[in-house]
Scaffold this motif. Structure first.
Motif, mmCIF file in Angstrom:
data_model
loop_
_atom_site.group_PDB
_atom_site.id
_atom_site.type_symbol
_atom_site.label_atom_id
_atom_site.label_comp_id
_atom_site.label_asym_id
_atom_site.label_seq_id
_atom_site.Cartn_x
_atom_site.Cartn_y
_atom_site.Cartn_z
ATOM 1 N N GLN A 325 15.618 8.437 -133.892
ATOM 2 C CA GLN A 325 14.204 8.451 -133.502
ATOM 3 C C GLN A 325 13.951 7.693 -132.211
ATOM 4 O O GLN A 325 12.834 7.723 -131.687
ATOM 5 N N GLY A 326 14.966 6.995 -131.694
ATOM 6 C CA GLY A 326 14.810 6.230 -130.464
ATOM 7 C C GLY A 326 14.276 4.832 -130.674
ATOM 8 O O GLY A 326 14.002 4.116 -129.706
ATOM 9 N N ASP A 327 14.136 4.401 -131.942
ATOM 10 C CA ASP A 327 13.639 3.055 -132.250
ATOM 11 C C ASP A 327 14.827 2.101 -132.320
ATOM 12 O O ASP A 327 15.293 1.719 -133.396
ATOM 13 N N MET A 328 15.330 1.709 -131.148
ATOM 14 C CA MET A 328 16.536 0.897 -131.076
ATOM 15 C C MET A 328 16.327 -0.523 -131.596
ATOM 16 O O MET A 328 17.246 -1.122 -132.153
ATOM 17 N N VAL A 329 15.121 -1.056 -131.417
ATOM 18 C CA VAL A 329 14.846 -2.433 -131.856
ATOM 19 C C VAL A 329 15.016 -2.536 -133.370
ATOM 20 O O VAL A 329 15.709 -3.430 -133.896
ATOM 21 N N GLU A 330 14.386 -1.612 -134.121
ATOM 22 C CA GLU A 330 14.500 -1.624 -135.580
ATOM 23 C C GLU A 330 15.928 -1.294 -136.016
ATOM 24 O O GLU A 330 16.441 -1.846 -137.001
ATOM 25 N N ALA A 331 16.574 -0.383 -135.300
ATOM 26 C CA ALA A 331 17.952 -0.021 -135.643
ATOM 27 C C ALA A 331 18.868 -1.232 -135.539
ATOM 28 O O ALA A 331 19.733 -1.456 -136.402
ATOM 29 N N ILE A 332 18.660 -2.046 -134.489
ATOM 30 C CA ILE A 332 19.482 -3.254 -134.313
ATOM 31 C C ILE A 332 19.254 -4.236 -135.462
ATOM 32 O O ILE A 332 20.197 -4.848 -135.981
ATOM 33 N N ILE A 333 18.012 -4.363 -135.904
ATOM 34 C CA ILE A 333 17.704 -5.280 -137.011
ATOM 35 C C ILE A 333 18.471 -4.876 -138.274
ATOM 36 O O ILE A 333 19.091 -5.717 -138.946
ATOM 37 N N TYR A 334 18.450 -3.574 -138.600
ATOM 38 C CA TYR A 334 19.140 -3.114 -139.807
ATOM 39 C C TYR A 334 20.655 -3.216 -139.677
ATOM 40 O O TYR A 334 21.357 -3.538 -140.647
#
Length: 452
Positions: A325-334
């Protein structure tokens, strides 16, 4: 299987069995010759007291004695079945020789224990069938299937699974329990053979017959739960093939059905697994929001069950959706949560996977220092695993990130074009060691150039 009592045999036949090539006795050759001479003298002195059957029992092979006993005792159907199995046994050995395949299985005549099993259970099954006691027929045939449940004799096991299935159709007094079990065995047979559609049909019948029942197998496991597990496993294998062929609609449809069966089984872990695979299917189809909902369900179930390994898988899958989805910030958190869980549970392969994913994200965003840090973490972990192919792969990722990091530093020195930068570049070229990034900003360097 429990040890069975040995079959009643004449004295000389029992003695002859000890002389079989497969006997566990390790008797020196001189002693064997002496024993043979003793037996010959015994026969000469006692021949008048022996019947023809007793003499033949000693002279014939053990396999022939088994067949003769079956015919003499009137078990003609058992003899026919055993003879067909022995012929197939020999045919498989010959086919293996023609293909130059190393066949570790010994000839059947050298395995008297297996011949005894055939004799005992086949004759019992035939006797029960004459009395129309089909449950006893099923039990004896199933005992043979269990005895031959090993990698060498799996084809024999499958033969008796099919026989159990045929007999189970005639049993009407147990509410369908034997029939349900037989469907489960046939499903396993087809599943192992790669015929997933046929396996699913039998597992569906197995599941339908066990619904609302509290039947258990010999190990105390509920048959309905076994049916659900088997059906879910087959549905997942079918969905994998559909996803490979990009048939996302059918794959999602069959996984939705699997999810409904998992909920019916009242097993939270199984329900979570179904949500996980359904989420991956939606992700493959590009339905990110639905995939995220399914994977969050899996995450919640894993948290409730305190299953860190499953929770780590959930975090990794959620990160992949967020990345798509392009949400890299949340992806990094997970992904960072995934790394911590994997490290706490000593799952080094998961540490490598999560670190590599984090490195890829940072590398793509141009944060080469962070990318190098996570790629190095992945490389160091593979070194601990001594996994050479994986080590080579992570080494390449780490090298690329370090090259990007160095390229950015060198570019800044080249663009500065002042005397200090030039000296730094010349020094690096001589040593080829790591080059430190100069904290002086690009703006201040360009001001120096303008002044000069």
């Amino acid at each position: 299987m429990t040890a069975l009592p040995s079959l009643p045999r004449p004295k000389l036949t029992a003695l002859a069995r000890e002389k079989l090539p497969c006997s566990s006795r390790t008797t020196p050759r001189p002693q064997l010759i002496k024993e043979k001479d003793d037996i010959d003298r015994y026969l000469e002195s006692k021949f008048k007291g022996l019947s023809k059957e007793e003499v033949a029992a000693y002279r014939n092979s053990y396999k022939k004695n088994i067949c003769v006993d079956m015919l003499r005792d009137g078990y003609h159907k058992s003899f026919t079945e055993l003879f067909a199995l022995m012929e197939k046994w020999d045919a498989l050995r010959e086919a293996a020789k023609l293909r130059s395949v190393f066949w570790v299985q010994k000839p059947l005549e050298e395995q008297p224990d297996k011949l005894d099993q055939f004799y005992l259970y086949l004759t019992r099954a035939e006797m029960a069938e004459r009395k129309r006691l089909f449950e006893d027929v099923y039990d004896n045939l199933y005992a043979l299937a269990c005895y031959f449940n090993n990698s060498e004799d799996k084809w024999v096991r499958n033969h008796f699974y099919k026989r159990c299935y045929e007999i189970a159709q005639m049993i009407k007094i147990d509410g369908g329990k034997k029939e349900a079990e037989a469907h489960g065995h046939m499903g396993l047979l087809f599943e192992e053979d790669g015929q997933l559609l046929e396996a699913a049909e039998h597992y569906e019948a197995f599941h339908q017959l066990t619904q609302g029942r509290i039947w258990k197998d010999g190990a105390g496991r509920f048959l309905n739960l076994l049916a659900c597990e088997s059906l879910l496993r087959t549905y997942r294998l079918l969905s994998d093939k559909m996803l490979e062929n990009k048939d996302y609609t059918q794959a999602i449809r069959i996984l939705i059905k699997a999810s409904e069966i998992a909920k019916e089984g009242n097993d939270k872990k199984m329900e979570g697994e179904a949500s996980y695979y359904l989420g991956l299917a939606h992700l493959a189809a590009g339905e990110h929001d639905i995939a995220l909902a399914d994977l969050n369900t899996y995450s919640e179930i894993s948290t409730d069950l305190e299953d860190d390994l499953s929770l780590g898988r959930a975090y990794e899958a959620i990160a992949r959706v967020l990345q798509s989805q392009g949400d890299m910030v949340e992806a990094i958190i997970y992904l960072k949560k995934f790394v911590n869980l994997a490290r706490n549970n000593f799952q080094k392969l998961d540490v490598v996977k999560a670190s590599t994913m984090l490195g890829d994200i940072y590398n793509e965003k141009g944060h080469y220092n962070k990318a190098s840090e996570y790629f190095q973490q992945a490389f160091d972990t593979t070194a601990e695993l001594t996994n050479v192919p994986l080590m080579d792969e992570t080494k390449v990722h780490y090298g690329i990130a370090k090259a990007h990091q160095m390229m950015m530093t060198i570019s800044s020195y080249i663009e500065a074009a002042d005397l200090s930068s030039l000296n730094t570049l010349l020094s690096w070229k001589e040593t080829r060691s790591n080059i430190a990034f100069d904290p002086v900003t690009e703006y201040s360097r360009r001001s120096t150039i303008v002044n000069l």
